[in-house]
Write a protein that holds these residues in place. Structure first.
Motif, PDB file in Angstrom:
ATOM      1  N   UNK A 169       0.853  -1.192   0.000  1.00 36.52           N
ATOM      2  CA  UNK A 169       0.000   0.000   0.000  1.00 36.52           C
ATOM      3  C   UNK A 169       0.893   1.248   0.000  1.00 36.52           C
ATOM      4  N   UNK A 170       0.273   2.427  -0.054  1.00 35.42           N
ATOM      5  CA  UNK A 170       1.020   3.684   0.056  1.00 35.42           C
ATOM      6  C   UNK A 170       0.721   4.392   1.374  1.00 35.42           C
ATOM      7  N   UNK A 171      -0.139   3.791   2.181  1.00 37.45           N
ATOM      8  CA  UNK A 171      -0.436   4.325   3.509  1.00 37.45           C
ATOM      9  C   UNK A 171      -0.323   3.178   4.519  1.00 37.45           C
ATOM     10  N   UNK A 172       0.181   3.493   5.698  1.00 35.29           N
ATOM     11  CA  UNK A 172       0.305   2.483   6.755  1.00 35.29           C
ATOM     12  C   UNK A 172      -0.347   3.031   8.021  1.00 35.29           C
ATOM     13  N   UNK A 173      -1.385   2.375   8.486  1.00 35.03           N
ATOM     14  CA  UNK A 173      -2.070   2.797   9.701  1.00 35.03           C
ATOM     15  C   UNK A 173      -1.707   1.888  10.878  1.00 35.03           C
ATOM     16  N   UNK A 174      -2.435   2.045  11.957  1.00 35.42           N
ATOM     17  CA  UNK A 174      -2.230   1.185  13.118  1.00 35.42           C
ATOM     18  C   UNK A 174      -1.244   1.716  14.138  1.00 35.42           C
ATOM     19  N   UNK A 175      -0.672   2.905  13.885  1.00 34.51           N
ATOM     20  CA  UNK A 175       0.305   3.463  14.837  1.00 34.51           C
ATOM     21  C   UNK A 175      -0.373   3.822  16.150  1.00 34.51           C
ATOM     22  N   UNK A 176      -1.611   4.308  16.051  1.00 32.91           N
ATOM     23  CA  UNK A 176      -2.306   4.760  17.265  1.00 32.91           C
ATOM     24  C   UNK A 176      -2.473   3.614  18.267  1.00 32.91           C
ATOM     25  N   UNK A 177      -2.643   2.400  17.762  1.00 35.10           N
ATOM     26  CA  UNK A 177      -2.837   1.240  18.660  1.00 35.10           C
ATOM     27  C   UNK A 177      -1.582   0.927  19.476  1.00 35.10           C
ATOM     28  N   UNK A 178      -0.415   1.426  19.041  1.00 35.89           N
ATOM     29  CA  UNK A 178       0.847   1.119  19.717  1.00 35.89           C
ATOM     30  C   UNK A 178       1.311   2.234  20.652  1.00 35.89           C
ATOM     31  N   UNK A 179       0.540   3.321  20.727  1.00 35.81           N
ATOM     32  CA  UNK A 179       1.037   4.499  21.444  1.00 35.81           C
ATOM     33  C   UNK A 179       0.894   4.399  22.962  1.00 35.81           C
ATOM     34  N   UNK A 180      -0.095   3.661  23.427  1.00 35.18           N
ATOM     35  CA  UNK A 180      -0.340   3.579  24.873  1.00 35.18           C
ATOM     36  C   UNK A 180       0.860   2.969  25.594  1.00 35.18           C
ATOM     37  N   UNK A 181       1.381   3.685  26.590  1.00 34.34           N
ATOM     38  CA  UNK A 181       2.476   3.177  27.415  1.00 34.34           C
ATOM     39  C   UNK A 181       3.852   3.309  26.817  1.00 34.34           C
ATOM     40  N   UNK A 182       3.954   3.823  25.586  1.00 38.55           N
ATOM     41  CA  UNK A 182       5.282   3.976  24.982  1.00 38.55           C
ATOM     42  C   UNK A 182       6.016   5.138  25.665  1.00 38.55           C
ATOM     43  N   UNK A 183       7.299   4.952  26.023  1.00 37.22           N
ATOM     44  CA  UNK A 183       7.989   6.003  26.787  1.00 37.22           C
ATOM     45  C   UNK A 183       8.297   7.277  25.998  1.00 37.22           C
ATOM     46  N   UNK A 184       8.377   7.201  24.665  1.00 34.58           N
ATOM     47  CA  UNK A 184       8.732   8.394  23.879  1.00 34.58           C
ATOM     48  C   UNK A 184       7.520   9.180  23.382  1.00 34.58           C
TER      49      UNK A 184
END
Length: 351
Positions: A169-184
């Motif tokens: 694809x030319x778009x990649x989603x799903x980043x929001x699902x990984x944001x919880x608890x990430x230190x940065x």
């Protein structure tokens, strides 16, 4: 009084160094590179206050909207301004936003590495590309405009080609699902005192760049490298080192904007950052940076980005059809640059 006596009285005046001459506060302000940008920002604000003052543009939410737009451009424009003062251009910053943004998404979502590691990987890769850009410019002696124009196409092509090869694809989603608890994530996403973190980063970068330019030896090296690099080398300025560091800073600024955008949107897009390099250079020029190098300021680039942000968001509050957006935007920017040029010319005539 005899002629000899008159000559004796005139001698100190003739021998006085012009750089040591006392100038009034008004004259010193007229000589500042960002003065034209201040006038341009005031004109743009007055125009939108008259045209769209009662439309909600200057409500707290409207102000945050155009400040956020200005900040996302300013984060890129401030390092670009430093590089232009140092006598070089970097046209890869727009493609760098897409490339490093997609790096974050693919490494975190498709390869399933931690998000913080993906963000660090994006910054490391960007710094490496910035180093390569600077090294090629120094090694070949070619104009940075040409070198980074090639880099612009290479990075944009790599972004599209690799993304389609890995994800299809030319778009990649799903980043929001990984944001919880990430230190940065808290460093790049969220608000502080009601302001988006993009605005906070914008103010921090602008303040740091201004401090470096005005109060540090490295700032003097930047002006010297952009003014006359041969003369600078003769007095011991490490011109090559300065320029390579500035190329790395522009790459880091573009990556910072990319990370903030990816976390805000929760996804990456191969077309993100399109024409951002021209907008960043335009903001720096509006802010008083000369295309020939050796002159400009970080504050001016911040004001240039603010003019851009106000115009970009303000046009939608005026009720003008969006089909005319680029025409109005170009006209506003041209007016700002003309006022900038007029004020600088008057200041030079008054010296």
């Amino acid at each position: 009084m005899t002629e000899r006596a008159k000559g004796a009285d005139d001698a100190p005046e003739q021998g006085r160094d012009d750089r040591l001459a006392r100038r009034s506060l008004v004259r010193r302000l007229l000589n500042r590179p960002e003065l034209g940008a201040v006038a341009g920002a005031i004109i743009v604000l007055i125009v939108f206050l008259v045209v769209a003052g009662d439309s909600g543009m200057f409500s707290p939410r409207g102000i945050v909207n155009f400040l956020n737009a200005a900040a996302l451009l300013g984060i890129v424009a401030v390092p670009v301004a430093l590089l232009m003062i140092g006598g070089e251009f970097d046209l890869t910053v727009g493609s760098m936003i897409a490339f490093t943004g997609m790096t974050v998404a693919i490494v975190a979502v498709s390869m399933e590495f931690p998000l913080w590691l993906a963000i660090l990987a994006a910054f490391v890769i960007a710094l490496g590309i910035g180093f390569i850009n600077g090294y090629i410019v120094i090694w070949t002696g070619l104009p940075s405009f040409i070198v980074t124009l090639g880099g612009l196409f290479i990075l944009r092509g790599l972004t599209v080609g690799l993304t389609r090869h890995i994800t299809g694809r030319t778009q990649v989603g799903g980043v929001r699902d990984l944001m919880a608890g990430d230190p940065l994530v808290p460093l790049f996403h969220g608000t502080l005192l009601g302001l988006p973190l993009s605005v906070v980063w914008f103010l921090i970068l602008g303040g740091l760049a201004t401090y470096v330019l005005l109060f540090t030896r490295f700032g003097n090296w930047i002006f010297a490298a952009g003014g006359d690099k041969n003369a600078a080398r003769n007095v011991g300025v490490p011109v090559d080192f300065v320029k390579i560091v500035l190329f790395m800073l522009t790459a880091a600024g573009a990556t910072l904007a990319a990370v903030i955008t990816v976390l805000d949107a929760g996804s990456a897009d191969t077309q993100r950052g399109l024409l951002r390099e021209l907008e960043a250079i335009a903001a720096a020029v509006i802010g008083g940076c000369l295309l020939t190098g050796g002159y400009g300021s970080a504050v001016g680039a911040m004001l240039g980005a603010l003019i851009f942000g106000i115009t970009q968001r303000g046009i939608f509050y005026t009720g003008i059809p969006t089909d005319w957006f680029l025409v109005v935007l170009g006209g506003m920017l041209l007016a700002a640059v003309m006022s900038n040029s007029y004020i600088r010319r008057k200041a030079l005539e008054g010296r």
